[in-house]
Design a protein around this motif. Sequence first.
Motif, PDB file in Angstrom:
ATOM      1  N   VAL A 128       7.470  -2.343  -6.455  1.00 21.76           N
ATOM      2  CA  VAL A 128       7.112  -1.026  -6.155  1.00 21.76           C
ATOM      3  C   VAL A 128       7.942  -0.197  -6.626  1.00 21.76           C
ATOM      4  O   VAL A 128       9.231   0.040  -6.274  1.00 21.76           O
ATOM      5  CB  VAL A 128       6.666  -0.639  -4.792  1.00 21.76           C
ATOM      6  CG1 VAL A 128       6.414   0.712  -4.431  1.00 21.76           C
ATOM      7  CG2 VAL A 128       5.662  -1.539  -3.884  1.00 21.76           C
ATOM      8  N   ILE A 129       7.510   0.755  -7.597  1.00 23.03           N
ATOM      9  CA  ILE A 129       8.662   1.969  -8.246  1.00 23.03           C
ATOM     10  C   ILE A 129       8.546   3.002  -7.293  1.00 23.03           C
ATOM     11  O   ILE A 129       7.555   3.593  -6.990  1.00 23.03           O
ATOM     12  CB  ILE A 129       8.289   2.367  -9.462  1.00 23.03           C
ATOM     13  CG1 ILE A 129       8.423   0.910 -10.532  1.00 23.03           C
ATOM     14  CG2 ILE A 129       9.239   3.425 -10.255  1.00 23.03           C
ATOM     15  CD1 ILE A 129       8.193   1.231 -12.009  1.00 23.03           C
ATOM     16  N   PHE A 158      -1.628   0.350  -6.801  1.00 23.52           N
ATOM     17  CA  PHE A 158      -1.028  -0.480  -5.572  1.00 23.52           C
ATOM     18  C   PHE A 158      -2.078  -1.485  -5.091  1.00 23.52           C
ATOM     19  O   PHE A 158      -3.145  -1.429  -5.074  1.00 23.52           O
ATOM     20  CB  PHE A 158      -1.102   0.788  -4.537  1.00 23.52           C
ATOM     21  CG  PHE A 158      -0.061   1.727  -4.616  1.00 23.52           C
ATOM     22  CD1 PHE A 158       1.201   1.655  -4.250  1.00 23.52           C
ATOM     23  CD2 PHE A 158      -0.612   3.087  -5.220  1.00 23.52           C
ATOM     24  CE1 PHE A 158       2.045   2.661  -4.473  1.00 23.52           C
ATOM     25  CE2 PHE A 158       0.265   4.088  -5.405  1.00 23.52           C
ATOM     26  CZ  PHE A 158       1.675   3.996  -4.884  1.00 23.52           C
ATOM     27  N   ASP A 159      -1.367  -2.470  -4.804  1.00 20.64           N
ATOM     28  CA  ASP A 159      -2.332  -3.837  -4.516  1.00 20.64           C
ATOM     29  C   ASP A 159      -2.317  -3.582  -2.558  1.00 20.64           C
ATOM     30  O   ASP A 159      -1.897  -2.678  -2.036  1.00 20.64           O
ATOM     31  CB  ASP A 159      -1.700  -5.076  -4.850  1.00 20.64           C
ATOM     32  CG  ASP A 159      -0.212  -5.310  -4.247  1.00 20.64           C
ATOM     33  OD1 ASP A 159       0.007  -4.599  -3.264  1.00 20.64           O
ATOM     34  OD2 ASP A 159       0.577  -6.042  -4.886  1.00 20.64           O
ATOM     35  N   ASP A 160      -3.038  -4.521  -2.235  1.00 21.47           N
ATOM     36  CA  ASP A 160      -3.234  -4.843  -0.692  1.00 21.47           C
ATOM     37  C   ASP A 160      -2.094  -4.542   0.052  1.00 21.47           C
ATOM     38  O   ASP A 160      -1.931  -3.904   1.217  1.00 21.47           O
ATOM     39  CB  ASP A 160      -3.892  -5.933  -0.180  1.00 21.47           C
ATOM     40  CG  ASP A 160      -5.577  -5.772  -0.885  1.00 21.47           C
ATOM     41  OD1 ASP A 160      -5.785  -4.659  -1.128  1.00 21.47           O
ATOM     42  OD2 ASP A 160      -6.346  -6.455  -0.861  1.00 21.47           O
ATOM     43  N   THR A 161      -0.893  -5.225  -0.361  1.00 25.22           N
ATOM     44  CA  THR A 161       0.450  -5.154   0.069  1.00 25.22           C
ATOM     45  C   THR A 161       1.150  -3.683  -0.169  1.00 25.22           C
ATOM     46  O   THR A 161       1.735  -3.092   0.716  1.00 25.22           O
ATOM     47  CB  THR A 161       1.315  -6.219  -0.317  1.00 25.22           C
ATOM     48  OG1 THR A 161       0.755  -7.514  -0.102  1.00 25.22           O
ATOM     49  CG2 THR A 161       2.603  -6.269   0.256  1.00 25.22           C
ATOM     50  N   GLY A 212     -12.082   1.062  -7.838  1.00 26.68           N
ATOM     51  CA  GLY A 212     -10.842   0.574  -7.336  1.00 26.68           C
ATOM     52  C   GLY A 212      -9.459   1.190  -8.181  1.00 26.68           C
ATOM     53  O   GLY A 212      -8.402   0.921  -7.797  1.00 26.68           O
ATOM     54  N   THR A 213     -10.114   1.944  -9.189  1.00 24.30           N
ATOM     55  CA  THR A 213      -8.846   2.369 -10.106  1.00 24.30           C
ATOM     56  C   THR A 213      -7.995   3.652  -9.173  1.00 24.30           C
ATOM     57  O   THR A 213      -8.854   4.259  -8.638  1.00 24.30           O
ATOM     58  CB  THR A 213      -9.453   3.253 -11.181  1.00 24.30           C
ATOM     59  OG1 THR A 213      -9.963   2.277 -12.194  1.00 24.30           O
ATOM     60  CG2 THR A 213      -8.403   3.932 -12.181  1.00 24.30           C
TER      61      THR A 213
END
Length: 249
Positions: free
Chosen positions: A59-60, A124-127, A192-193
Amino acid sequence: AYLRKRSNARLTEPRVQYTPDHPCDVGSRWRMYTFSVKDGHQYWYSSRRVGLVGDGPYVITLDGHPRTTVSSFPWKKQNSGFVFDQVNGHRINCWDHPEEWINGTWEVRYNDNCEHVLNPAVYFDDTSKTMLTNPVVQLPDIGNGLEVIDTHKKSNGQEFILVNGLDDEVCSQLPDVHYETEEPMFGQLPDGTWLQFDPHFDVMENTVENPLADGGGTKLLLTGDFTQCSNVARTPFNEQGCILSTEPT
C-alpha cells in the motif's frame, strides 16, 4: 455561469472565500490516477512523505494515509536497484508536478536525488481496503450518471464528473469538509474500478434572484469560523432584494 461553476480549480482544503465540494454533490469530480499536482511540489508541505506498507502487495501512503495498492513500488527506471525505505519513507517535494494520468511521472527524494516514479492507478484489494477509515462511495456507471470530462487531455478517460449527485446513506458518513492532510475519499464503479474523489472549490450562489437561505453560515460553522459567509453589505443597489436569514446558522 454553467461553465464557471463546473470549471472550478482543484481545492483540497477550505479557504476564506470557499470550501471544497462534497463527494456526493452534483458536479463532484473523480479520477483514476493516484497523485495530482496538489500532492507534489508543495513547498509549504516540505515534510510530506511517501510510505510503503506491507510485504507484497504493498500500500502506497502519503503522510500515513493509504492512496493505492501496487505489486511493487513503481520506480520509472527499470532494474535500477532502488530499494524503498519502508522505515522512513521518502519525501515527495521535488521540482516537477506529478503528471496527472496513469503511468505519468512524479518524483520522490532518494539519496538526496529526485527519482522519477510512475503514477499508479487507484486500487485497493480486499485486504488493503480495510486500511481506509472513510466508507467507500458506490458510484454509477460511466455514461449513466458519471461522465468523462478529459477527452482532450493525456489522461483521456481517467477524469469524471458526477452529473446528478448522490442521495445515499453513506454520504452522511463522510467528512463534511475535506482537508489537505486528511485521508482522501474513494469510490467504486459497479464493475469494481476504483476512483479517488478530486475536490474542487464549491461556489455558493447567493443572489437577489436565488438567495442562499443561511447566507453561508453553515460553511462558517463547519470550518470553525474560517470560511466566511457568502453575503455582502446592504447597498442602494441590492436593498430591495435583501432578506434576513431565519436559519439557525
